[in-house]
Design an enzyme around this catalytic site. Structure first.
Site, PDB file in Angstrom:
ATOM      1  N   ARG A   1       4.137  45.269  16.400  1.00 36.28           N
ATOM      2  CA  ARG A   1       2.907  45.490  15.680  1.00 36.28           C
ATOM      3  C   ARG A   1       2.507  45.820  17.642  1.00 36.28           C
ATOM      4  O   ARG A   1       1.519  46.353  17.191  1.00 36.28           O
ATOM      5  CB  ARG A   1       2.056  44.351  15.142  1.00 36.28           C
ATOM      6  CG  ARG A   1       1.752  43.537  15.442  1.00 36.28           C
ATOM      7  CD  ARG A   1       1.182  42.305  14.730  1.00 36.28           C
ATOM      8  NE  ARG A   1       2.170  41.674  13.777  1.00 36.28           N
ATOM      9  CZ  ARG A   1       2.423  40.972  13.134  1.00 36.28           C
ATOM     10  NH1 ARG A   1       0.932  41.221  12.523  1.00 36.28           N
ATOM     11  NH2 ARG A   1       3.146  40.871  12.101  1.00 36.28           N
TER      12      ARG A   1
ATOM     13  N   GLU B   1       5.610  40.691  17.597  1.00 36.95           N
ATOM     14  CA  GLU B   1       5.689  41.157  18.566  1.00 36.95           C
ATOM     15  C   GLU B   1       5.644  42.634  19.020  1.00 36.95           C
ATOM     16  O   GLU B   1       5.136  43.813  19.433  1.00 36.95           O
ATOM     17  CB  GLU B   1       6.508  41.106  19.975  1.00 36.95           C
ATOM     18  CG  GLU B   1       7.812  41.849  19.480  1.00 36.95           C
ATOM     19  CD  GLU B   1       8.524  41.157  18.452  1.00 36.95           C
ATOM     20  OE1 GLU B   1       9.763  42.135  17.292  1.00 36.95           O
ATOM     21  OE2 GLU B   1       8.481  40.267  17.692  1.00 36.95           O
TER      22      GLU B   1
ATOM     23  N   ASP C   1       5.805  36.090  17.894  1.00 37.06           N
ATOM     24  CA  ASP C   1       7.048  36.587  18.011  1.00 37.06           C
ATOM     25  C   ASP C   1       6.305  37.743  16.583  1.00 37.06           C
ATOM     26  O   ASP C   1       7.141  38.678  16.003  1.00 37.06           O
ATOM     27  CB  ASP C   1       7.307  35.694  16.201  1.00 37.06           C
ATOM     28  CG  ASP C   1       8.675  36.142  16.025  1.00 37.06           C
ATOM     29  OD1 ASP C   1       9.571  36.703  16.494  1.00 37.06           O
ATOM     30  OD2 ASP C   1       9.438  35.480  14.685  1.00 37.06           O
TER      31      ASP C   1
ATOM     32  N   LYS D   1       9.526  51.377  16.301  1.00 35.21           N
ATOM     33  CA  LYS D   1       9.894  50.109  17.526  1.00 35.21           C
ATOM     34  C   LYS D   1      10.990  49.549  17.774  1.00 35.21           C
ATOM     35  O   LYS D   1      12.270  49.496  16.912  1.00 35.21           O
ATOM     36  CB  LYS D   1       9.311  48.583  16.372  1.00 35.21           C
ATOM     37  CG  LYS D   1       9.696  47.244  16.613  1.00 35.21           C
ATOM     38  CD  LYS D   1       9.156  46.237  15.446  1.00 35.21           C
ATOM     39  CE  LYS D   1      10.400  45.263  16.896  1.00 35.21           C
ATOM     40  NZ  LYS D   1       9.683  43.740  15.210  1.00 35.21           N
TER      41      LYS D   1
ATOM     42  N   ASP E   1      15.412  40.183  19.613  1.00 37.63           N
ATOM     43  CA  ASP E   1      14.171  38.934  19.289  1.00 37.63           C
ATOM     44  C   ASP E   1      13.966  37.840  18.835  1.00 37.63           C
ATOM     45  O   ASP E   1      14.771  37.276  18.388  1.00 37.63           O
ATOM     46  CB  ASP E   1      12.866  39.773  18.288  1.00 37.63           C
ATOM     47  CG  ASP E   1      12.083  39.192  17.900  1.00 37.63           C
ATOM     48  OD1 ASP E   1      11.171  38.517  18.850  1.00 37.63           O
ATOM     49  OD2 ASP E   1      10.966  39.194  17.077  1.00 37.63           O
TER      50      ASP E   1
ATOM     51  N   ASP F   1      16.323  44.746  15.442  1.00 40.41           N
ATOM     52  CA  ASP F   1      15.245  44.430  15.794  1.00 40.41           C
ATOM     53  C   ASP F   1      14.520  46.016  16.609  1.00 40.41           C
ATOM     54  O   ASP F   1      13.287  46.094  16.340  1.00 40.41           O
ATOM     55  CB  ASP F   1      14.007  43.256  15.853  1.00 40.41           C
ATOM     56  CG  ASP F   1      12.843  43.201  15.576  1.00 40.41           C
ATOM     57  OD1 ASP F   1      12.617  43.340  14.724  1.00 40.41           O
ATOM     58  OD2 ASP F   1      12.326  42.428  15.886  1.00 40.41           O
TER      59      ASP F   1
ATOM     60  N   LYS G   1      12.129  31.411  17.690  1.00 42.99           N
ATOM     61  CA  LYS G   1      12.704  31.711  15.618  1.00 42.99           C
ATOM     62  C   LYS G   1      13.566  30.288  15.478  1.00 42.99           C
ATOM     63  O   LYS G   1      14.692  30.205  16.656  1.00 42.99           O
ATOM     64  CB  LYS G   1      13.271  33.242  15.743  1.00 42.99           C
ATOM     65  CG  LYS G   1      12.624  34.228  16.022  1.00 42.99           C
ATOM     66  CD  LYS G   1      13.150  35.707  14.815  1.00 42.99           C
ATOM     67  CE  LYS G   1      12.560  36.342  15.720  1.00 42.99           C
ATOM     68  NZ  LYS G   1      11.813  36.719  13.976  1.00 42.99           N
TER      69      LYS G   1
END
Length: 490
Positions: free
Chosen positions: A340, A338, A336, A254, A259, A277, A266
């Protein structure tokens, strides 16, 4: 890239100890035994080591602990580092001793009197890893770090062993640098450029752009980057050092370079940490660098999905339905969640394009895994006991914390959607498990697979045994060990 400290290997020369500048490191066993180099240091310093033993200085010390003496009499060095280490020290103890020296080193040169060491390469690895410092964006003139000289009985043999240490250190440092770099410098485009530079090491590199991903039907990945001006990409790294035609192991990362949470924004507090991230993609890139540097006799392909998750008039909204490359429709409940969505399409692409023998994905995926395991262990999820055991064995051997987590139909049921094939979140409870269950839907039934949730271990607030505060490089060494054990012993 941050360059690991230079290490030279020399034949033990007791006469050179007195004039060595910087720091000198010597080893004493917990019961006070001195090797020839330590005895020479003891004489030069008028018996200081003998007095330390007599006064019980080592009685409460653990293997790997260091006592540092400033401006020792009889030596030109500014400091004498006395390391408590048994003759039969384990790999972990030896590495921790090296890390302690790396922590103490600063910018000084270090002469390590390692004649009695059983595992000098492990000491060097610990020292080099802990001597890391990310200074790319500091304007003060960087001090030129002094090198490390290891004096041993058979320097040529140790030098050959240390070639692997250098490859591991470079892979870990590459990972740490990527995780440490802020998002205005490490954009998706810049990340892809750094991966493309790995061609120089013999890796085959290809990069998919948004147009190509649209043709492949990657609506799941592409929806994450809709709100960003930075284009989404998939970078692929191939290392085919094993038997020709043998199916590769696929590593998938990933790579969310920043993010915000997207429309599901967030909280402001702590959002600056979301520069890390892309930690999963960084570990994949660092591992591929290590494999190439040490010319691994294995076939491995690394794939990373590079995106930025931003809010805008183009951003994916909660409630939108997107279609993955697999063909499954996904109701996006929370933008959020995201990572996956990125992994779903990259994993499917890896299976379709490379027909791998197994897939291991890595992601800073959930805060829930930090609640469950803290910063000590990554969460391990798998559909294959043998593959999972191989990784856990490698992680234990390398001292990188990893803990297997449960999966099952009850968790999968939480992802049922009324309007699509699946929704991307399953509620607050068991959040890391339902995230793994979502990813598993994009793993073919006969494909061995591991998901590593590294949210708690990729970057930490306090220094670790082998790294200062910040990016750790967790995973590179364990994956390298697993690949060596599983693919290069056949």
């Amino acid at each position: 890239m941050t360059t690991p400290v230079s290490v030279a290997f020399e034949e033990t020369d007791l006469d050179a100890i007195a004039t060595a500048e910087g720091r000198v490191a010597v080893f004493v066993t917990p019961d006070g035994k001195l090797d020839p180099a330590a005895r020479r240091v003891n004489r030069l310093t008028k018996g200081v080591l003998a007095r330390m033993v007599e006064k019980g200085a080592f009685e409460k010390k653990k293997p790997g602990d260091v006592i540092s003496l400033g401006w020792p009499a009889g030596l030109a060095a500014e400091a004498l580092d006395v390391v408590c280490l048994p003759r039969n020290a384990s790999i972990t103890e030896t590495r921790r001793a090296g890390a302690a020296l790396g922590r103490a080193k600063g910018d000084k040169a270090v002469l390590v009197l390692g004649g009695s060491l059983r595992r000098p390469g492990e000491l060097v690895l610990g020292l080099v890893l802990r001597a890391y410092e990310f200074v790319t964006h500091k304007t003060a003139e960087a001090k030129l770090a002094g090198g490390v000289t290891l004096m041993v009985g058979k320097p040529d043999e140790v030098k050959a062993e240390a070639a692997t240490v250098q490859a591991l250190a470079e892979g870990v440092f590459f990972t740490r640098d990527l995780v440490s770099d802020p998002a205005n410098h490490l954009t998706t485009t810049e990340f892809a450029k750094r991966i493309e530079a790995l061609k120089d090491l013999g890796l085959k590199i290809s990069v998919l752009d948004e147009a190509e991903m649209e043709k492949l039907g990657m609506g799941s990945l592409l929806c994450v980057g809709h709100g960003s001006a930075t284009p989404s990409k998939i970078a692929v790294m191939e290392w085919l050092g094993g038997p020709k035609g043998e199916a590769p192991l696929a590593l998938v990362g990933k790579g969310v370079v920043f993010d915000t949470g997207g429309i599901s924004l967030k909280p402001a507090a702590g959002m600056e940490d979301m520069t890390m991230d892309m930690g999963g993609a960084a570990v994949v890139a660092g591992t591929m660098r290590t494999l190439a540097l040490r010319k691994a006799k294995a076939n491995v392909v690394g794939l990373v999905g590079l995106v930025e998750n931003m809010p805008s008039d183009r951003a994916t909204r909660p409630g939108d339905v997107v279609t993955s490359m697999k063909g499954d429709t996904i109701e996006v409940i929370n933008t959020d969640a995201e990572g996956r969505l990125v992994l779903a399409d990259v994993i499917w692409y890896a299976q379709e394009h490379y027909k791998p023998r197994g897939v291991i994905d890595l992601a800073t995926l959930t805060g829930a895994i930090i609640v469950g395991l803290g910063n000590e262990n990554a969460g391990v999820f798998s559909n294959d006991d043998d593959l999972c055991k191989a990784f856990l064995k490698a992680a234990e051997a390398e001292g990188e914390g990893a803990w297997r987590m449960p999966m099952g139909q009850a968790y999968d049921d939480k992802l049922k959607s009324q309007i699509a094939d699946v929704k991307n979140v399953g509620g607050r409870e068991a959040g890391s498990i339902t995230a793994a269950q979502f990813i598993k839907r994009f793993v073919k039934d006969d494909m061995p697979w591991i998901h590593l949730d590294i949210a708690g271990v990729a970057s930490v607030k306090a220094e670790t045994a082998y790294a200062p505060r910040g990016a750790t490089g967790w995973g590179v060494i364990s994956l390298n060990r697993m690949i060596a054990d599983m693919l290069e012993q056949e």
